[in-house]
Design a protein around this motif. Structure first.
Motif, PDB file in Angstrom:
ATOM      1  N   SER A 155     -10.112  -4.576  -2.576  1.00 24.62           N
ATOM      2  CA  SER A 155      -8.815  -4.314  -1.956  1.00 24.62           C
ATOM      3  C   SER A 155      -8.128  -3.108  -2.615  1.00 24.62           C
ATOM      4  O   SER A 155      -8.379  -2.783  -3.770  1.00 24.62           O
ATOM      5  CB  SER A 155      -7.926  -5.542  -2.103  1.00 24.62           C
ATOM      6  OG  SER A 155      -7.693  -5.826  -3.470  1.00 24.62           O
ATOM      7  N   THR A 156      -7.269  -2.478  -1.856  1.00 22.57           N
ATOM      8  CA  THR A 156      -6.376  -1.435  -2.366  1.00 22.57           C
ATOM      9  C   THR A 156      -5.249  -2.129  -3.127  1.00 22.57           C
ATOM     10  O   THR A 156      -4.681  -3.101  -2.619  1.00 22.57           O
ATOM     11  CB  THR A 156      -5.786  -0.650  -1.183  1.00 22.57           C
ATOM     12  OG1 THR A 156      -6.878  -0.109  -0.438  1.00 22.57           O
ATOM     13  CG2 THR A 156      -4.872   0.477  -1.643  1.00 22.57           C
ATOM     14  N   VAL A 157      -4.952  -1.657  -4.352  1.00 21.93           N
ATOM     15  CA  VAL A 157      -3.877  -2.277  -5.126  1.00 21.93           C
ATOM     16  C   VAL A 157      -2.664  -1.342  -5.122  1.00 21.93           C
ATOM     17  O   VAL A 157      -2.760  -0.180  -5.546  1.00 21.93           O
ATOM     18  CB  VAL A 157      -4.315  -2.584  -6.579  1.00 21.93           C
ATOM     19  CG1 VAL A 157      -3.171  -3.259  -7.340  1.00 21.93           C
ATOM     20  CG2 VAL A 157      -5.563  -3.478  -6.596  1.00 21.93           C
ATOM     21  N   VAL A 158      -1.537  -1.838  -4.629  1.00 16.39           N
ATOM     22  CA  VAL A 158      -0.287  -1.072  -4.546  1.00 16.39           C
ATOM     23  C   VAL A 158       0.798  -1.831  -5.294  1.00 16.39           C
ATOM     24  O   VAL A 158       0.987  -3.028  -5.074  1.00 16.39           O
ATOM     25  CB  VAL A 158       0.138  -0.877  -3.068  1.00 16.39           C
ATOM     26  CG1 VAL A 158       1.512  -0.214  -2.989  1.00 16.39           C
ATOM     27  CG2 VAL A 158      -0.896  -0.039  -2.315  1.00 16.39           C
ATOM     28  N   ALA A 159       1.494  -1.142  -6.201  1.00 16.88           N
ATOM     29  CA  ALA A 159       2.632  -1.750  -6.894  1.00 16.88           C
ATOM     30  C   ALA A 159       3.898  -1.470  -6.104  1.00 16.88           C
ATOM     31  O   ALA A 159       4.144  -0.329  -5.707  1.00 16.88           O
ATOM     32  CB  ALA A 159       2.759  -1.189  -8.304  1.00 16.88           C
ATOM     33  N   ALA A 165     -10.001  -0.593   0.160  1.00 15.72           N
ATOM     34  CA  ALA A 165     -10.411  -0.702   1.566  1.00 15.72           C
ATOM     35  C   ALA A 165      -9.345  -0.245   2.552  1.00 15.72           C
ATOM     36  O   ALA A 165      -9.671   0.178   3.657  1.00 15.72           O
ATOM     37  CB  ALA A 165     -10.808  -2.149   1.843  1.00 15.72           C
ATOM     38  N   VAL A 166      -8.078  -0.342   2.190  1.00 15.83           N
ATOM     39  CA  VAL A 166      -7.023   0.216   3.040  1.00 15.83           C
ATOM     40  C   VAL A 166      -6.752   1.623   2.510  1.00 15.83           C
ATOM     41  O   VAL A 166      -6.517   1.801   1.313  1.00 15.83           O
ATOM     42  CB  VAL A 166      -5.735  -0.635   2.963  1.00 15.83           C
ATOM     43  CG1 VAL A 166      -4.617   0.016   3.765  1.00 15.83           C
ATOM     44  CG2 VAL A 166      -5.995  -2.060   3.469  1.00 15.83           C
ATOM     45  N   THR A 167      -6.810   2.630   3.377  1.00 19.22           N
ATOM     46  CA  THR A 167      -6.710   4.008   2.881  1.00 19.22           C
ATOM     47  C   THR A 167      -5.270   4.361   2.514  1.00 19.22           C
ATOM     48  O   THR A 167      -4.318   3.733   2.979  1.00 19.22           O
ATOM     49  CB  THR A 167      -7.196   5.018   3.926  1.00 19.22           C
ATOM     50  OG1 THR A 167      -6.296   4.978   5.039  1.00 19.22           O
ATOM     51  CG2 THR A 167      -8.619   4.709   4.400  1.00 19.22           C
ATOM     52  N   ARG A 168      -5.135   5.413   1.714  1.00 20.87           N
ATOM     53  CA  ARG A 168      -3.826   5.944   1.328  1.00 20.87           C
ATOM     54  C   ARG A 168      -2.974   6.236   2.575  1.00 20.87           C
ATOM     55  O   ARG A 168      -1.798   5.882   2.637  1.00 20.87           O
ATOM     56  CB  ARG A 168      -4.072   7.234   0.542  1.00 20.87           C
ATOM     57  CG  ARG A 168      -2.844   7.995   0.144  1.00 20.87           C
ATOM     58  CD  ARG A 168      -3.279   9.359  -0.413  1.00 20.87           C
ATOM     59  NE  ARG A 168      -4.027   9.225  -1.651  1.00 20.87           N
ATOM     60  CZ  ARG A 168      -3.462   9.087  -2.859  1.00 20.87           C
ATOM     61  NH1 ARG A 168      -2.162   9.081  -2.981  1.00 20.87           N
ATOM     62  NH2 ARG A 168      -4.197   8.970  -3.929  1.00 20.87           N
ATOM     63  N   ALA A 169      -3.594   6.851   3.579  1.00 22.58           N
ATOM     64  CA  ALA A 169      -2.839   7.212   4.796  1.00 22.58           C
ATOM     65  C   ALA A 169      -2.353   5.955   5.516  1.00 22.58           C
ATOM     66  O   ALA A 169      -1.228   5.915   6.033  1.00 22.58           O
ATOM     67  CB  ALA A 169      -3.721   8.051   5.716  1.00 22.58           C
TER      68      ALA A 169
END
Ligand code: TXA
Ligand code: MG
Length: 319
Positions: free
Chosen positions: A183-187, A200-204
């Motif tokens: 997974s993509t980890v976002v704070a 897996a989820v892109t920056r865009a």
């Protein structure tokens, strides 16, 4: 066989999920399929079980774990989400996005699982069997990738079993992981969004749903688990290779050239397919005991950012 015939018929998947939930309640570890990679799961509130999990993976204790929950309601019982975190959860859950947010008081995620931080990483996985186990268990499960620390993540039940199967009381087979990358980890802290781990989820996609990310590059300093050598097979990994050198295995991107020990991450240059094949092909190549695994360049756009992140770490390039 009268006793067997007398049992009420039950769906086999449900029986498996319930057995797994019971083992987890007893403090045991379970190999759990998710849409990204296989995880090694433990009761997030049971410090002894979590200590066994760190031990089974050989994972440094400063590296916190992701709490997996069944739905948004359960996530909000663990964390305090701001409006941007909520927008991201609404866009991607269930699915391969992990949100790091302030810990809610009384949340049942033990200190060890969070490596002592006052934040917690949460995600709702999209795999049906993972969802059944979470609902049967009724609480949060920490589940790092089921590899031993530093090794490529397992994307099949066989690979998971080979890595940490001996530590698991129950091994659930959910088939090959469709996404194949973590997974993509976002704070979501202080009203700002930061990318801690490309995935897996892109920056865009993150920015389209949640607004601009604070920094340009994935913020390794804020994510304790972003070690330099990680996801690594036994053989050394050589990046940006045009072809295999003597004794090397080769992973192409696009049509694979003729030769022994040669595979393609995606013959049609599809990044989604390359992501799904990456860890499994690193393992396949490694099993041939090559001098090194040479890997062709992969474009750094979209999912390529996460693929290249894993490849650089597999090669030991990132500080
Ligand atoms: O796709 C995935 O996320 C898989 C599946 C099994 O769900 N799990 C996974 O877990 O990749 P793991 O433990 O291999 O990676 C968790 C990452 C690490 O980089 C860790 O440092 C970061 O999440 N993390 C966890 N809690 C954090 C926190 N409170 N603050 C910052 N980073 C955190
Ligand atoms: Mg991992």
């Amino acid at each position: 066989m009268a006793h067997a015939a007398a049992r009420a018929p039950r769906s086999p998947a449900l029986t498996q999920a319930e057995a797994a939930a019971e083992a987890l309640r007893r403090g045991q570890l379970v190999i759990l399929p998710t849409e990204t990679v296989y995880g090694l799961a433990a009761d997030a509130g049971n410090a002894e079980a979590v200590a066994r999990l760190f031990e089974a993976k050989g994972r440094p204790r400063f590296n916190p774990l992701i709490a997996h929950v069944a739905d948004m309601g359960a996530a909000e019982r663990l964390t305090v989400f701001d409006s941007r975190a909520r927008a991201l959860a609404a866009a991607f859950w269930p699915g391969p996005l992990t949100l790091v947010a302030p810990l809610r008081e009384g949340a049942g995620v033990c200190d060890l699982a969070r490596a002592g931080l006052n934040t917690v990483a949460v995600r709702v996985p999209a795999h049906g069997l993972a969802g059944e186990v979470l609902r049967a268990f009724g609480g949060a499960l920490v589940a790092p990738s089921a590899n031993r620390s530093g090794r490529p993540s397992p994307t099949t039940v066989e690979d998971a079993r080979e890595e940490t199967g001996s530590a698991a009381a129950v091994v659930l087979d959910g088939g090959p992981c469709l996404v194949g990358l973590e997974s993509t980890v976002v704070a979501a802290l202080d009203g700002k969004l930061r990318l801690l781990r490309p995935g897996a989820v892109t920056r865009a996609e993150v920015e389209a749903a949640g607004g601009a990310l604070l920094e340009g590059k994935a913020d390794a300093k804020r994510s304790p688990g972003r070690l330099a050598l990680h996801y690594a097979p036994d053989a050394p990994v050589r990046l940006n290779a045009e072809g295999p050198g003597p004794g090397e295995a080769f992973l192409a991107f696009g049509p694979a050239p003729q030769g022994p020990r040669v595979w393609s991450l995606s013959p049609g240059r599809d990044l989604r397919e390359a992501a799904a094949n990456l860890f499994a092909l690193l393992r396949t190549a490694d099993r041939t005991r090559p001098r090194a695994i040479a890997v062709a360049p992969v474009p750094d756009e979209g999912l390529g950012e996460a693929i290249n992140d894993r490849l650089r770490r597999a090669a030991g390039w990132v500080g």
